[in-house]
Design an enzyme around this catalytic site. Structure first.
Site, PDB file in Angstrom:
ATOM      1  N   GLY A  58       5.272  55.979  49.337  1.00 38.41           N
ATOM      2  CA  GLY A  58       6.021  57.014  48.631  1.00 38.41           C
ATOM      3  C   GLY A  58       6.791  57.868  49.611  1.00 38.41           C
ATOM      4  O   GLY A  58       6.547  57.801  50.823  1.00 38.41           O
ATOM      5  N   CYS A  85       1.156  52.400  53.309  1.00 39.25           N
ATOM      6  CA  CYS A  85       2.079  53.426  53.812  1.00 39.25           C
ATOM      7  C   CYS A  85       1.577  54.824  53.405  1.00 39.25           C
ATOM      8  O   CYS A  85       0.568  55.268  53.914  1.00 39.25           O
ATOM      9  CB  CYS A  85       3.489  53.119  53.311  1.00 39.25           C
ATOM     10  SG  CYS A  85       4.746  53.812  54.374  1.00 39.25           S
ATOM     11  N   TYR A  86       2.229  55.495  52.455  1.00 38.30           N
ATOM     12  CA  TYR A  86       1.730  56.812  52.031  1.00 38.30           C
ATOM     13  C   TYR A  86       0.270  56.710  51.574  1.00 38.30           C
ATOM     14  O   TYR A  86      -0.556  57.562  51.904  1.00 38.30           O
ATOM     15  CB  TYR A  86       2.598  57.363  50.894  1.00 38.30           C
ATOM     16  CG  TYR A  86       2.154  58.710  50.382  1.00 38.30           C
ATOM     17  CD1 TYR A  86       2.538  59.873  51.032  1.00 38.30           C
ATOM     18  CD2 TYR A  86       1.335  58.817  49.259  1.00 38.30           C
ATOM     19  CE1 TYR A  86       2.110  61.122  50.582  1.00 38.30           C
ATOM     20  CE2 TYR A  86       0.902  60.048  48.797  1.00 38.30           C
ATOM     21  CZ  TYR A  86       1.296  61.195  49.461  1.00 38.30           C
ATOM     22  OH  TYR A  86       0.877  62.417  49.017  1.00 38.30           O
ATOM     23  N   HIS A 174       4.936  47.747  54.857  1.00 40.32           N
ATOM     24  CA  HIS A 174       5.041  47.241  53.482  1.00 40.32           C
ATOM     25  C   HIS A 174       4.812  45.729  53.454  1.00 40.32           C
ATOM     26  O   HIS A 174       5.719  44.966  53.757  1.00 40.32           O
ATOM     27  CB  HIS A 174       6.427  47.556  52.912  1.00 40.32           C
ATOM     28  CG  HIS A 174       6.603  49.002  52.597  1.00 40.32           C
ATOM     29  ND1 HIS A 174       6.057  49.581  51.474  1.00 40.32           N
ATOM     30  CD2 HIS A 174       7.238  49.995  53.251  1.00 40.32           C
ATOM     31  CE1 HIS A 174       6.353  50.865  51.455  1.00 40.32           C
ATOM     32  NE2 HIS A 174       7.072  51.146  52.529  1.00 40.32           N
ATOM     33  N   GLU A 176       4.627  43.972  50.914  1.00 41.25           N
ATOM     34  CA  GLU A 176       5.216  43.396  49.706  1.00 41.25           C
ATOM     35  C   GLU A 176       6.674  43.005  49.847  1.00 41.25           C
ATOM     36  O   GLU A 176       7.241  42.425  48.937  1.00 41.25           O
ATOM     37  CB  GLU A 176       5.039  44.372  48.528  1.00 41.25           C
ATOM     38  CG  GLU A 176       5.799  45.689  48.617  1.00 41.25           C
ATOM     39  CD  GLU A 176       5.040  46.804  49.350  1.00 41.25           C
ATOM     40  OE1 GLU A 176       4.333  46.493  50.333  1.00 41.25           O
ATOM     41  OE2 GLU A 176       5.192  47.973  48.961  1.00 41.25           O
ATOM     42  N   GLY A 228      27.468  40.785  30.053  1.00 44.02           N
ATOM     43  CA  GLY A 228      28.025  39.489  30.435  1.00 44.02           C
ATOM     44  C   GLY A 228      27.297  38.890  31.622  1.00 44.02           C
ATOM     45  O   GLY A 228      27.496  37.738  31.965  1.00 44.02           O
ATOM     46  N   LYS A 377      14.743  39.481  39.100  1.00 43.49           N
ATOM     47  CA  LYS A 377      15.825  38.532  38.833  1.00 43.49           C
ATOM     48  C   LYS A 377      15.375  37.069  38.881  1.00 43.49           C
ATOM     49  O   LYS A 377      15.730  36.276  38.015  1.00 43.49           O
ATOM     50  CB  LYS A 377      16.922  38.779  39.872  1.00 43.49           C
ATOM     51  CG  LYS A 377      18.201  38.064  39.599  1.00 43.49           C
ATOM     52  CD  LYS A 377      18.832  38.593  38.345  1.00 43.49           C
ATOM     53  CE  LYS A 377      20.167  39.153  38.520  1.00 43.49           C
ATOM     54  NZ  LYS A 377      20.593  40.094  37.525  1.00 43.49           N
TER      55      LYS A 377
END
Ligand code: XMP
Length: 614
Positions: A58, A85-86, A174, A176, A228, A377
């Site tokens: 964070g 992290c945080y 991180h 991830e 679209g 995505k």
């Protein structure tokens, strides 16, 4: 069919507002486990049912007065806890360790050395090295009692720590994000420690979603907003599959900011997948009128979102769609909600069009359906495939809702740092000390970036080297060093044309049809050249940005090429374009005789630069 994996998430992720923590949910899904993202304030009784708890990263420092906390008793539940992290700093501090501001703010890749291959690192060899992604200012300088160091980097001794008896772990970087090359192995080890069942699969998720959509739309039809792009197309197909094409009505608003010929192509493609009810509304006039004289990127985004809703309301009225019988549908995917500050502790990076206030109100009233809002995505593309959509439709590059409008920068006046000469001289000296001979200019505009989970709005730096000496890897490294070193810039671009002394902003400039038309051409040529060189599928997205910067003192502007490699758009690498490609593109551009006086190539990764320029 039962959906135990989906109805019983095994891991609770307490969200402290990192921009990338949500990739955790995805990384965990890729390891076939379903997790749930919750607020750190979630009562302890609710947390007891999970097999593991993760405290995310964070933007705060743990010693700030209002820094978000955690109930200390969470560490005594007997459930494994992983702080990232945080979260790592918070856990260490609460259990008796010490956290201090680091000597250098560390952003970027670092080499992690495994000290002990146990706990989270049971999948590694002792003394093995692996690349990780750091993004932090503070560090844990003293371990809490009974914790031990499992791995370190050069600048950060306590990079991975653990109390193996209590199953408490901390990671400073991180795991991830993709830049942590073997981060997934650490998350995998944590899931093992938690004893998780591996029972999450995308086809099950699809079935679950279809059932959920049926329930959610009971007695109602869906009025779906379509940009679209890939997401809204997949959302259309999914909703049609769930409740029948008759009950889904699509609205494609032609904003005037679509790519060249896109409206025609998308309409044909949607018809091709069996869409029955589609309205295409030409809104060029509404948009260009409302954006006259608007320069600020956030204001632009908000106006674009509002007009979209105005048009939706107007058409819904005309069509007699009252909201007791209709839900509003959107193709929002997970990352869209994060950058808009969609979670409690996150900083707002930019307002995505589908999260403006009026839409948020409708969401709060339960009048919106967003069937893809948990997904990234690549997962949306997978769902598209499972639904039988053609590959060329789902493999197109992502395109932002506000379209080319966010790729046409506007300026009220030239904008340079007050101490431009000093700043430029410092940058120049730094570059020379590294052994480069380059022309440099701070450009007289600003663009949006992201650093340490916060938004930045700063200048791009332009550097010029002869293309003959083009060494992209060295330039990328230099770009990272420069953005780490100089707070006045958040991007570095390679100018593909020599930098004359009279670089100036074209001002005032706002969004006009003429400017969009220039960009549409430059963009179409760029995409065609990518396809010609067989690079289209290798890049994630390849924005071309029109910037009001001139080299010849006229109204002719400049463009920036911004190809990136990514897997989910939360982090991205500037994509290396071969020299032959650049030469070819410049040649084609020249032939098109567009009013363009400068061409730049963005060398900035994300972070610190976002993919789009605003
Ligand atoms: P940034 O520029 O923040 O973009 O690195 C991350 C991804 O989000 C897309 N993007 C948007 N998509 N509505 C969208 O649907 C928006 O307002 C919007 N703004 C950025 C961007 O193209 C990239 O894929």
């Amino acid at each position: 069919m039962t959906h135990t994996a989906l109805t019983n998430p095994q891991i609770a992720i307490l969200d402290y507002g990192s921009q990338v923590t949500h990739l955790l949910a995805r990384a965990i899904r890729q390891l076939d486990v379903y997790s749930e993202i919750l607020e750190p304030e979630t009562p302890l009784e609710q947390l007891e049912k999970y097999k593991g708890i993760i405290l995310s990263g964070g933007p705060n420092s743990v010693y700030e007065p209002n820094a978000p906390q955690i109930d200390q008793a969470v560490f005594d539940l007997g459930i494994p806890v992983l702080g990232i992290c945080y979260g790592h700093q918070l856990m260490s501090r609460m259990l008796g360790g010490k956290v201090e501001p680091g000597e250098t703010r560390e952003y970027g890749k670092a080499d992690l050395t495994i000290v002990q291959n146990k706990g989270l690192l049971s999948n590694f060899e002792p003394r093995q090295q692996t690349q990780v992604w750091m993004s932090h200012g503070d560090t844990v300088t003293e371990l809490a009692p009974s914790f031990e160091v499992l791995a370190s980097t050069l600048d950060c001794k306590n990079a991975v720590i653990g109390d193996l008896n209590r199953k408490l772990f901390g990671i400073q970087f991180h795991p991830e994000v993709n830049h942590s090359l073997e981060g997934s192995k650490m998350i995998d080890a944590f899931l093992e420690v938690c004893n998780c069942d591996r029972d999450w699969q995308l086809p099950d998720y699809l079935n679950h979603k279809i059932a959920e959509i049926k329930t959610q739309t009971e007695g109602k039809n869906v009025f779906l907003l379509i940009s679209g792009g890939v997401d809204s197309t997949v959302a259309f197909a999914l909703l049609s599959q769930a409740i029948g094409a008759d009950r889904v009505h699509g609205l494609l608003v032609d904003t005037g900011f679509m790519r060249k010929n896109e409206v025609t192509q998308v309409t044909a493609a949607l018809k091709g997948i069996g869409v029955k009810n589609l309205t295409v509304y030409n809104a060029h006039n509404e948009y260009f009128t409302a954006l006259k004289g608007i320069y600020d990127p956030e204001t632009k985004r908000k106006i674009i979102g509002q007009i979209f809703v105005d048009i939706k309301d107007k058409l819904a009225d005309e069509m007699g769609l009252d909201d007791t019988k209709w839900l509003l549908g959107q193709g929002t995917i997970y990352p869209d909600t994060i950058e808009s500050g969609g979670t409690k502790h996150a900083d707002k990076i930019k307002t995505h069009h589908n999260r403006i206030d009026r839409i948020q109100e409708l969401i709060n009233q339960g009048k919106v359906i967003e069937p893809l809002s948990d997904l990234y995505k690549d997962e949306v593309r997978e769902i598209g495939k499972l639904l039988g959509l053609p590959a060329d439709l789902i493999n197109r590059h992502p395109f932002p809702g506000p379209g080319l409008a966010v790729r046409v920068l506007c300026a009220e006046k030239a904008d340079l740092p007050t101490d431009n000469d000093t700043e430029t001289a410092k940058i120049q000296a730094y570059i020379e000390a590294k052994g480069y001979q380059l022309q440099t200019r701070i450009l007289p505009i600003k663009s949006v970036g992201v650093q340490g989970d916060s938004r930045t709005y700063r200048h791009p730096l332009a550097i010029y080297d002869h293309l003959a000496q083009y060494e992209p890897q060295k330039l990328l490294k230099l770009a990272t060093d420069l953005t780490n070193q100089f707070a006045v810039i958040n991007r570095v671009t390679l100018s593909l044309t020599p930098l004359s002394q009279n670089v100036d902003a074209v001002y005032p400039t706002y969004l006009t049809p003429e400017r969009v038309a220039v960009l549409q051409e430059a963009d179409a040529i760029f995409n065609d050249t990518l396809k010609k060189h067989d690079l289209y599928q290798a890049v994630w997205q390849a924005p071309v940005v029109l910037i009001p910067v001139t080299f010849d003192g006229t109204q002719s502007e400049s463009i920036v090429l911004r190809p990136v490699a990514s897997t989910e758009a939360m982090t991205a690498d500037a994509f290396v374009l071969p020299k032959a490609f650049l030469t070819d593109y410049l040649e084609q551009l020249k032939e098109a005789k567009l009013p363009i006086s400068g061409v730049f190539y963005d060398l900035t990764h994300k972070p610190p630069g976002t993919i789009e320029w605003e």
